[in-house]
Design an enzyme around this catalytic site. Structure first.
Site, PDB file in Angstrom:
ATOM      1  N   GLU A 239      17.791  20.189 134.859  1.00 55.61           N
ATOM      2  CA  GLU A 239      18.748  19.536 135.768  1.00 55.61           C
ATOM      3  C   GLU A 239      17.947  18.491 136.524  1.00 55.61           C
ATOM      4  OE1 GLU A 239      21.813  20.128 135.551  1.00 55.61           O
ATOM      5  OE2 GLU A 239      21.860  22.049 134.522  1.00 55.61           O
ATOM      6  N   CYS A 273      21.430  14.858 144.277  1.00 52.15           N
ATOM      7  CA  CYS A 273      21.220  14.452 142.878  1.00 52.15           C
ATOM      8  C   CYS A 273      22.447  13.763 142.315  1.00 52.15           C
ATOM      9  CB  CYS A 273      20.863  15.663 142.032  1.00 52.15           C
ATOM     10  SG  CYS A 273      22.080  16.985 142.133  1.00 52.15           S
TER      11      CYS A 273
END
Ligand code: NAD
Length: 493
Positions: A239, A273
């Site tokens: 991720e 993010c």
């Protein structure tokens, strides 16, 4: 204690706004990491042996502990990252929701179930089940020190694995708090352990023989993690970063879109993010939309206080990146409508809204990770989609459009899209979370996230015998010619 005894080295975790020391932690070396993984390996049989029901009860006890002690946890997160309490609370809330979902649904999604058999093997029954892999290593970032790692940890635990977690060197206190709370709630300190330290500790975890390594962090570090895991053939879930776009179409609710752009870009001081890093607004509404963004961004309160809108930038090095991206944008002709270069007041960056940003500017191409919003004028939604897809990243995106939202969303080459909202996919536990290209691969959250931490096992059972078995040397000679005819009839037409 869930952290190993202090050995030779220690490091301090400090508040980015005040420099106050939050705690002192061990720099765990290869031996510490190996010990933790070995403890996790031993605990694995115990945790697995509890079955879905036993694990669910323990994870629900953990969930209740997190919910009851949420304020305490938020204070630790606030002290360690500087983020406002409201931002800290949001991530705790989401983490608890995910934990509850994983605990509740693991059995339904992973237990032994029957699947359809084939015409060829009509006399067999077929089953599949998803078994825990064993020990899951988790390496986490600092920007969401609760929600992000728990997105892997909760699902790995619910799937029947034990966990060794290496948090960011900027957030060891939060991680230790989470593991200690698990031990308090379940009475078992070996099922979820923390090893603190820097990159070398993470690298040791990659080589420690865990069964899956779930990494969340930058794409640059992801490459190193993959290389280390490749040496011991450990599966990885990646991720990584993003450069997410928000698209505003001509029929969008402009008030909602502007509020979302400013929140998505500036909440958590832009250190998200899947936060809004670039905005593409169509010409027909550009000026009106931009005016609303300017008003909303200019009104934000920046500071170290627990109730600020925008807290400090947690990592000093990130302020350099934000400053470089701003300088680069101004050198290429961008104009600031809110803030400017003097918005950089270490460790704070006040919100900046930019217009006239050319498409080769670093601020549009790289992850800036600060409260900076470049708003780009495009002719129409098709051009916006083309710009959004022109990226090395592919994490998430948002679309504001009354009529074409889902249609535009389906043309975006990313892992997740919110239509007429921002980041909503992260708050729906049933949805998989993850990206494409440099944003990574593999998924956390939801059914896909549970299954990342499992190995499928396929079983067949012959229900009744036939006079001729295909998989036997005793089969009649005429069987294969007959099957050749069947093949042509079934699939050859
Ligand atoms: P980072 O890559 O600097 O560090 C992440 C973790 O990796 C830290 O725990 C660090 O100690 C460890 N590490 C560093 N070098 C290592 C090595 N050689 N081997 C093993 N581990 C090593 O990232 P960061 O600055 O902590 O986090 C910010 C980044 O994370 C941003 O790019 C952000 O977009 C990304 N992020 C992604 C998601 C997501 O779900 N996709 C969520 C949050 C943050």
């Amino acid at each position: 204690m869930t952290t190993p005894e202090l050995r030779a080295d220690t490091f301090d975790s400090t508040n980015p706004a005040s420099g106050a020391v939050v705690g002192t932690f061990a720099v765990c070396d290869t031996e510490d990491v190996a010990d933790a993984v070995s403890r996790a390996r031993h605990a694995s049989a115990r945790w697995r042996g509890l079955g879905f029901d036993g694990r669910r009860r323990r994870l629900e006890a953990y969930k209740r502990t997190l919910a009851r002690r949420a304020d305490e946890l938020c204070e630790v997160v606030h002290a360690e990252t500087g983020k406002p309490l409201a931002d800290a609370f949001l991530e705790v809330l989401l983490a608890v929701d995910h934990l509850a979902w994983a605990a509740r649904h693991a059995e339904r999604l992973l237990r032994l179930r029957r699947v359809r058999t084939s015409a060829l093997l009509f006399n067999h029954a077929a089953y599949v089940e998803y078994r825990p892999v064993g020990v899951v290593g988790v390496i986490g970032p600092w920007n969401y020190p609760v929600h992000t790692p728990m997105g892997s940890i909760s699902y790995a635990l619910a799937a029947g694995n034990t966990v060794v977690f290496k948090p960011s060197e900027h957030t060891p206190a939060t991680a230790t708090w989470l593991a200690d709370a698990f031990a308090d709630a379940t009475g078992d300190a070996a099922v979820f352990q923390v090893v603190t330290g820097f990159g070398a500790t993470g690298e040791a975890l990659c080589r420690a023989g865990v069964d899956v390594l779930a990494f969340t962090g930058s794409s640059a570090t992801a490459r190193k993690v993959m290389a280390a895991c490749a040496e011991v053939l450990t599966k990885v879930v990646m991720e990584c970063g993003g450069n997410d776009a928000l698209i505003v179409d001509a029929d969008a609710d402009l008030d909602a879109a502007a509020a979302a752009a400013v929140w998505g870009g500036c909440a958590n001081a832009g250190q998200t993010c899947a936060g809004v890093e670039r905005v593409y607004a169509v010409d027909a509404v550009y000026e009106r939309f931009l005016g609303k963004v300017v008003d909303a961004a200019a009104a934000l309160r920046v500071g170290a206080g627990a109730d600020a809108d925008v807290g400090p930038i947690s990592m000093p090095g990130q302020v350099d990146v934000i400053e470089e991206h701003l300088r680069d944008a101004f050198a290429r002709g961008a104009r600031a409508l809110v803030g400017g270069l003097d918005s950089v007041r270490r460790p704070f960056v006040e919100p900046v809204v930019l217009t006239d940003v050319p498409s080769d500017a670093r601020i549009l191409r790289e992850e800036t990770f600060g409260p900076v919003l470049p708003v780009v004028r495009v002719a129409d939604a098709d051009e916006a989609v083309a710009h959004a897809n022109d990226s090395t990243y592919g994490l998430g995106a948002s679309v504001y459009s009354r009529a074409r939202g889902v249609e535009l969303a389906r043309r975006l080459d990313v892992g997740m899209v919110s239509v007429n909202s921002v980041l909503s996919y992260a708050a729906i536990p049933a949805l998989p979370f993850g990206g494409v290209r440099e944003s990574g691969f593999g998924r956390i959250h939801g059914e896909d996230g549970l299954k990342e931490f499992t190995t499928p096992r396929a079983i067949t059972r012959e229900r009744f015998g036939l006079p001729f078995a295909l998989t036997s040397f005793d089969r009649p000679r005429q069987l294969v010619p007959v099957l050749r005819q069947v093949l042509r009839l079934r699939h050859g037409r």
